[in-house]
Design a protein around this motif. Sequence first.
Motif, mmCIF file in Angstrom:
data_model
loop_
_atom_site.group_PDB
_atom_site.id
_atom_site.type_symbol
_atom_site.label_atom_id
_atom_site.label_comp_id
_atom_site.label_asym_id
_atom_site.label_seq_id
_atom_site.Cartn_x
_atom_site.Cartn_y
_atom_site.Cartn_z
ATOM 1 N N SER A 13 49.153 -77.168 60.573
ATOM 2 C CA SER A 13 47.917 -77.958 60.608
ATOM 3 C C SER A 13 48.080 -79.110 61.586
ATOM 4 C CB SER A 13 47.561 -78.468 59.217
ATOM 5 O OG SER A 13 48.615 -79.235 58.680
ATOM 6 N N VAL A 14 47.053 -79.339 62.370
ATOM 7 C CA VAL A 14 47.047 -80.409 63.353
ATOM 8 C C VAL A 14 45.776 -81.219 63.134
ATOM 9 C CG1 VAL A 14 46.954 -80.969 65.812
ATOM 10 C CG2 VAL A 14 48.323 -79.033 65.026
ATOM 11 N N GLY A 15 45.927 -82.521 62.937
ATOM 12 C CA GLY A 15 44.767 -83.374 62.747
ATOM 13 C C GLY A 15 44.040 -83.135 61.440
ATOM 14 N N ASP A 16 44.747 -82.672 60.433
ATOM 15 C CA ASP A 16 44.148 -82.395 59.130
ATOM 16 C C ASP A 16 44.939 -83.141 58.062
ATOM 17 O OD1 ASP A 16 43.350 -80.994 56.644
ATOM 18 O OD2 ASP A 16 42.400 -79.578 58.008
ATOM 19 N N ASP A 17 44.261 -83.676 57.064
ATOM 20 C CA ASP A 17 44.947 -84.384 55.982
ATOM 21 C C ASP A 17 45.823 -83.460 55.146
ATOM 22 O OD1 ASP A 17 43.752 -86.700 56.791
ATOM 23 O OD2 ASP A 17 42.127 -86.581 55.330
ATOM 24 N N GLN A 18 45.430 -82.183 55.082
ATOM 25 C CA GLN A 18 46.205 -81.212 54.305
ATOM 26 C C GLN A 18 47.370 -80.704 55.151
ATOM 27 O OE1 GLN A 18 43.705 -78.452 51.797
ATOM 28 N NE2 GLN A 18 42.254 -79.014 53.415
ATOM 29 N N LYS A 19 48.546 -80.685 54.579
ATOM 30 C CA LYS A 19 49.724 -80.170 55.271
ATOM 31 C C LYS A 19 49.830 -78.676 55.004
ATOM 32 C CE LYS A 19 50.814 -84.184 56.708
ATOM 33 N NZ LYS A 19 50.063 -84.563 57.854
ATOM 34 N N TYR A 20 50.022 -77.889 56.071
ATOM 35 C CA TYR A 20 50.116 -76.439 55.945
ATOM 36 C C TYR A 20 50.811 -75.911 57.190
ATOM 37 C CZ TYR A 20 48.461 -71.584 55.253
ATOM 38 O OH TYR A 20 48.371 -70.224 55.061
ATOM 39 N N THR A 21 52.013 -75.373 57.020
ATOM 40 C CA THR A 21 52.754 -74.725 58.095
ATOM 41 C C THR A 21 53.126 -73.339 57.619
ATOM 42 O OG1 THR A 21 53.638 -76.839 58.858
ATOM 43 C CG2 THR A 21 54.816 -74.858 59.548
ATOM 44 N N THR A 22 52.918 -72.339 58.457
ATOM 45 C CA THR A 22 53.208 -70.970 58.047
ATOM 46 C C THR A 22 54.057 -70.237 59.080
ATOM 47 O OG1 THR A 22 52.235 -68.867 57.321
ATOM 48 C CG2 THR A 22 51.023 -70.084 58.977
ATOM 49 N N PHE A 23 55.013 -69.487 58.569
ATOM 50 C CA PHE A 23 55.832 -68.561 59.350
ATOM 51 C C PHE A 23 55.475 -67.171 58.841
ATOM 52 C CE2 PHE A 23 58.158 -72.522 59.174
ATOM 53 C CZ PHE A 23 58.510 -72.712 60.503
ATOM 54 N N ILE A 53 43.928 -77.117 45.678
ATOM 55 C CA ILE A 53 44.774 -77.341 46.854
ATOM 56 C C ILE A 53 44.470 -78.679 47.528
ATOM 57 C CG2 ILE A 53 45.334 -76.439 49.166
ATOM 58 C CD1 ILE A 53 46.500 -74.795 46.895
ATOM 59 N N GLY A 54 43.204 -79.087 47.499
ATOM 60 C CA GLY A 54 42.838 -80.344 48.149
ATOM 61 C C GLY A 54 41.837 -80.168 49.266
ATOM 62 N N GLY A 55 41.274 -78.976 49.399
ATOM 63 C CA GLY A 55 40.261 -78.700 50.419
ATOM 64 C C GLY A 55 40.119 -77.209 50.626
ATOM 65 N N THR A 56 38.971 -76.776 51.131
ATOM 66 C CA THR A 56 38.740 -75.338 51.313
ATOM 67 C C THR A 56 39.044 -74.850 52.719
ATOM 68 O OG1 THR A 56 36.414 -75.722 51.827
ATOM 69 C CG2 THR A 56 36.965 -75.266 49.522
ATOM 70 N N PHE A 57 39.208 -75.752 53.691
ATOM 71 C CA PHE A 57 39.384 -75.352 55.082
ATOM 72 C C PHE A 57 40.501 -76.170 55.722
ATOM 73 C CE2 PHE A 57 38.477 -75.932 59.594
ATOM 74 C CZ PHE A 57 38.316 -74.622 60.000
ATOM 75 N N ILE A 58 41.403 -75.475 56.443
ATOM 76 C CA ILE A 58 42.472 -76.144 57.190
ATOM 77 C C ILE A 58 42.529 -75.528 58.589
ATOM 78 C CG2 ILE A 58 44.918 -76.697 57.319
ATOM 79 C CD1 ILE A 58 45.115 -76.141 54.308
ATOM 80 N N SER A 59 42.434 -76.350 59.615
ATOM 81 C CA SER A 59 42.559 -75.880 60.992
ATOM 82 C C SER A 59 44.028 -75.567 61.282
ATOM 83 C CB SER A 59 42.057 -76.948 61.961
ATOM 84 O OG SER A 59 42.280 -76.522 63.282
ATOM 85 N N GLN A 60 44.297 -74.411 61.889
ATOM 86 C CA GLN A 60 45.650 -73.974 62.211
ATOM 87 C C GLN A 60 45.807 -73.709 63.705
ATOM 88 O OE1 GLN A 60 48.581 -72.841 59.806
ATOM 89 N NE2 GLN A 60 47.604 -74.803 59.566
ATOM 90 N N LYS A 105 54.680 -73.701 54.049
ATOM 91 C CA LYS A 105 55.156 -75.019 53.657
ATOM 92 C C LYS A 105 53.938 -75.925 53.560
ATOM 93 C CE LYS A 105 58.089 -78.415 53.038
ATOM 94 N NZ LYS A 105 57.975 -78.959 51.713
ATOM 95 N N ALA A 106 53.568 -76.254 52.327
ATOM 96 C CA ALA A 106 52.477 -77.200 52.067
ATOM 97 C C ALA A 106 53.052 -78.237 51.121
ATOM 98 C CB ALA A 106 51.261 -76.485 51.495
#
Length: 166
Positions: A61-71, A31-38, A98-99
């Motif tokens: 995700s806010v302030g994270d290089d990995q894109k991750y939005t969840t509904f 995925i590109g990392g193990t942790f994403i702040s939500q 949505k990543a």
Amino acid sequence: MSLYSQSADSKWTFGLDLASVKYSDADGAIIGGTFISQTPRFSLAKYMFSGVTFVGSFSTSVGDDQKYTTFDGVARYDFKTSQNNVVPYIFLGGSFIKAASLTPTVDFGAGNTFWFSDKYGLNIQLMYKFSQDKFKSQKSHIMPTIGLVYSFKGRSLNPRLWESVR
């Protein structure tokens, strides 16, 4: 802050959570990392009937290089304890994440809300998001949350031990 634990008298709640996404080390490498702040995570819930509550949530995700939005949408069951001050629950539902691309997941987990006033409670929850192997852009992961719940209509609370001892 999270949104949980209503009753027939107080049907709607709103929650605001601190949340994160945690992948296994092997899946995180893909995925590109193990942790994403939500944080923040917003939720709105409505008590339906007999201990069942429908919950809709959104976070990105806010302030994270990995894109991750969840509904997320789940049906929660509180063992008919929604009138209590401590309300454990289990839930089942689904998400669209949505990543790299839009991916559906099946979600399940458990949580607990501790109501410390007629309008506010503290919620802790652990969600597992299962992603089928056929979706290469997303892997299964956990999403722990902790947050504050606000009940739009004041709840009728059971007396607490420290309130009854005088």
